[in-house]
Design an enzyme around this catalytic site. Structure first.
Site, mmCIF file in Angstrom:
data_model
loop_
_atom_site.group_PDB
_atom_site.id
_atom_site.type_symbol
_atom_site.label_atom_id
_atom_site.label_comp_id
_atom_site.label_asym_id
_atom_site.label_seq_id
_atom_site.Cartn_x
_atom_site.Cartn_y
_atom_site.Cartn_z
ATOM 1 N N ASP A 60 9.845 3.847 -0.996
ATOM 2 C CA ASP A 60 8.550 3.347 -1.311
ATOM 3 C C ASP A 60 8.436 3.339 -2.775
ATOM 4 O O ASP A 60 8.332 4.289 -3.560
ATOM 5 C CB ASP A 60 7.477 4.403 -0.863
ATOM 6 C CG ASP A 60 6.119 3.898 -1.005
ATOM 7 O OD1 ASP A 60 5.715 2.829 -1.526
ATOM 8 O OD2 ASP A 60 5.339 4.734 -0.560
ATOM 9 N N ASP A 88 4.284 -2.790 -4.478
ATOM 10 C CA ASP A 88 4.257 -1.461 -3.486
ATOM 11 C C ASP A 88 5.050 -1.682 -2.154
ATOM 12 O O ASP A 88 4.560 -2.772 -1.384
ATOM 13 C CB ASP A 88 2.710 -1.017 -3.315
ATOM 14 C CG ASP A 88 2.895 -0.023 -2.211
ATOM 15 O OD1 ASP A 88 3.666 0.879 -2.083
ATOM 16 O OD2 ASP A 88 1.478 0.271 -1.420
#
Length: 430
Positions: free
Chosen positions: A283, A102
Site C-alpha cells: 500500500d 494510493d
C-alpha cells in the site's frame, strides 16, 4: 455505463502519453527527468509513464493522522515515515489539488475547501472548492464508505497531467476536520468514471487496467535522504531492466483489493516461525509497515537483543544490521530493518517506529520500505500482483503488457507446513 470523453494533448495516434510529475511541487520539464532515448521507448508502446517522488510525513503530522484512519491499517503511526504524493486537476477552471498516490483505494477522495479543517484551522495540505467549478454536478450526500466522515458525491472534470476525463466521480468532504489531504486511488474498480486506471484501459490508452511501480533507490522510514526519491509509475507496462531474480505472479484475495498471501519470511536464510497464514497489502498510501510480535522478537533474538521486550519494544544491538526477507516462491525481497533501531536514554537500543501486531493478525500492511525494494506490477483486470527484487540501474527496457507478464512464475498458495509453525501462545505484547 455512461458515455465519457477522454482527451490527450499528445501522442494522439498512439496508445501512449508521457507525463512528468514531481511531488510535492510543480510539473517539471520532460528533459529534466528522462533522456530522449527513454522517451522514445515509452512512446513506442501503450504505456503512460509518471515519475512520482516520495514525501516524509515529519513535515505534515496531520497527513499521518489522516492516513491512520484507514480501516486496513492496524499499526501505530510514527512520524518520519513516507508516502507518495502527486498533483491532480479537478473542475472548470482547473483547480490543482495535492493528493496521495494510493494503491489501497479505488477512487478520488478530496477535502472540501469549506470544511472546518480547511476553512477555519487552515491546516489542509490542499483542497477542492466545488463552488468555483462550473462543471461540478452534485449527486448525493453521505458517508464516504471508507475514510469516515461525510461528504458530497458528484461529477466533475478530472485531469492528471494531460489525461482529461469529463463527468468523473469525485467524493468531496464536507465535515471531518482530519480530512486534510486528498487521495488518488489506484486499486480496481470497473467503472471508468470512478477509476483512473480503468479509464485509461477503456479509452484504449493502455491494453488493460494494469500498472507498475519501481523506485530508483530504496526508501527507508525516518531517513530524510530518501525524501524525493523518484518512483516510476508505468500504466500499461513495466521496465524489465529494473528487477533481478525470479518474477512471481500472486493472485489477490478479491477484485478491488490488493491483499495477497505472504509466502513466508526469513532472516539470514532461516525461516521466521509463523503461527498462521498471513496476507500482506502493498500500500503506497500507508505510512507504517506492520509486523507480528513474533517476527520482531526473532530479529531481536538474532541480532543481540536476546528477545528482550521492554516498554512496548524489542531490544536489539545498537550496531546491528538486520534484514528481513519477504518470500513468494523463488522471489525474495530483502528489507533493511536498521532504520528502525532507536537508542534508549540509558544507552542500549530497541526496534521502534514499527506497527506491532498480535501473532494471529491476518492482514499486515507494508508501504514504501518494501515496495521501493521491488518491481511491483498491479494488474486490476486479472486480480494479480507480480513482483520481483528491485534492480537499481540507469538502464531501461520499458515494455507494454498485452498478455501474461513475460517470464513470471505463478505462485501457488499452499498452507504453511506444520513443521514451520511456532507453538501459538497468547500474546499480551501487541
Amino acid at each position: 455505463m455512461e458515455s465519457y470523453t477522454f482527451t490527450t494533448p499528445t501522442c494522439r495516434q498512439k496508445r501512449c502519453i508521457y507525463m512528468g510529475l514531481d511531488a510535492p511541487g510543480a510539473v517539471q520539464p520532460l528533459t529534466m527527468l528522462f533522456s530522449n532515448l527513454l522517451l522514445a521507448t515509452v512512446a513506442a508502446a501503450g504505456i503512460v509513464h509518471l515519475p512520482l517522488r516520495v514525501r516524509n510525513v515529519a513535515d505534515a503530522p496531520e497527513i499521518a493522522q489522516h492516513l491512520a484512519a484507514r480501516g486496513i491499517l492496524h499499526a501505530t503511526q510514527t512520524m518520519g515515515q513516507s508516502f507518495y504524493e502527486t498533483e491532480i486537476e479537478v473542475g472548470t477552471p482547473p483547480q490543482n489539488v495535492t493528493v496521495i498516490f494510493d494503491t489501497g483505494s479505488p477512487q478520488v477522495w478530496l477535502p472540501g475547501s469549506n470544511t472546518t479543517a480547511c476553512e477555519t484551522h487552515k491546516n489542509c495540505r490542499s483542497s477542492f472548492d466545488v463552488s468555483k467549478s462550473s462543471t461540478w454536478r452534485y449527486k448525493s450526500h453521505g458517508p464516504d464508505a471508507g475514510w469516515g466522515g461525510e461528504g458530497n458525491n458528484g461529477l466533475d472534470t478530472f485531469s492528471f497531467l494531460g489525461q482529461t476525463i469529463e463527468d468523473f466521480h469525485i467524493w468531496v468532504a464536507t465535515s471531518r476536520p482530519s480530512f486534510n489531504i486528498g487521495v488518488f486511488g489506484q486499486s480496481a474498480n470497473d467503472n471508468p468514471k470512478v477509476n483512473f486506471v480503468q479509464a485509461l484501459a477503456d479509452s484504449g490508452k493502455i491494453s488493460r487496467a494494469v500498472y507498475s511501480l519501481n523506485a530508483e533507490k530504496p526508501i527507508d522510514p525516518e531517513n530524510r535522504k530518501t525524501e524525493g526519491v523518484v518512483n516510476n509509475v508505468y500504466y500499461g507496462g513495466f521496465d524489465r531492466a529494473k528487477y533481478q531474480g525470479a518474477l512471481t505472479t500472486v493472485h489477490v484475495d478479491h477484485h478491488g483489493g490488493y491483499a495477497m498471501p505472504l509466502g513466508g519470511l526469513s532472516i539470514q536464510g532461516e525461516k521466521v516461525p509463523l503461527t498462521r497464514e498471513h496476507q500482506i497489502v502493498l500500500d503506497t498510501g500507508g505510512t507504517s509497515s506492520s509486523y507480528t510480535n513474533g517476527t520482531i522478537k526473532t530479529i531481536s533474538q538474532k541480532f543481540g537483543g536476546n528477545g528482550h521486550f521492554e516498554d512496548g519494544a524489542w531490544s536489539i544491538a545498537c550496531d546491528a544490521k538486520p534484514e528481513l526477507t519477504y518470500e513468494w516462491g523463488n522471489t525474495k525481497i530483502d528489507v533493511d530493518m536498521a532504520p528502525y533501531i532507536r537508542k534508549r536514554a540509558r544507552g542500549d537500543c530497541y526496534l521502534g517506529g514499527l506497527g506491532l501486531n498480535h501473532d494471529d493478525q491476518q492482514i499486515l500492511l507494508t508501504g514504501p520500505p518494501l515496495i521501493s525494494r521491488a518491481l511491483v506490477i498491479y494488474d486490476n483486470t486479472r486480480d494479480t500482483i507480480t513482483l520481483a527484487k528491485a534492480k537499481y540501474t540507469d538502464e531501461s527496457d520499458v515494455v507494454e503488457l498485452t498478455g501474461d507478464v513475460p517470464g513470471a512464475e505463478i505462485y501457488q498458495n499452499t498452507a504453511i507446513p506444520s513443521s514451520t509453525l511456532a507453538v501459538k501462545a497468547a500474546s499480551t505484547q501487541a
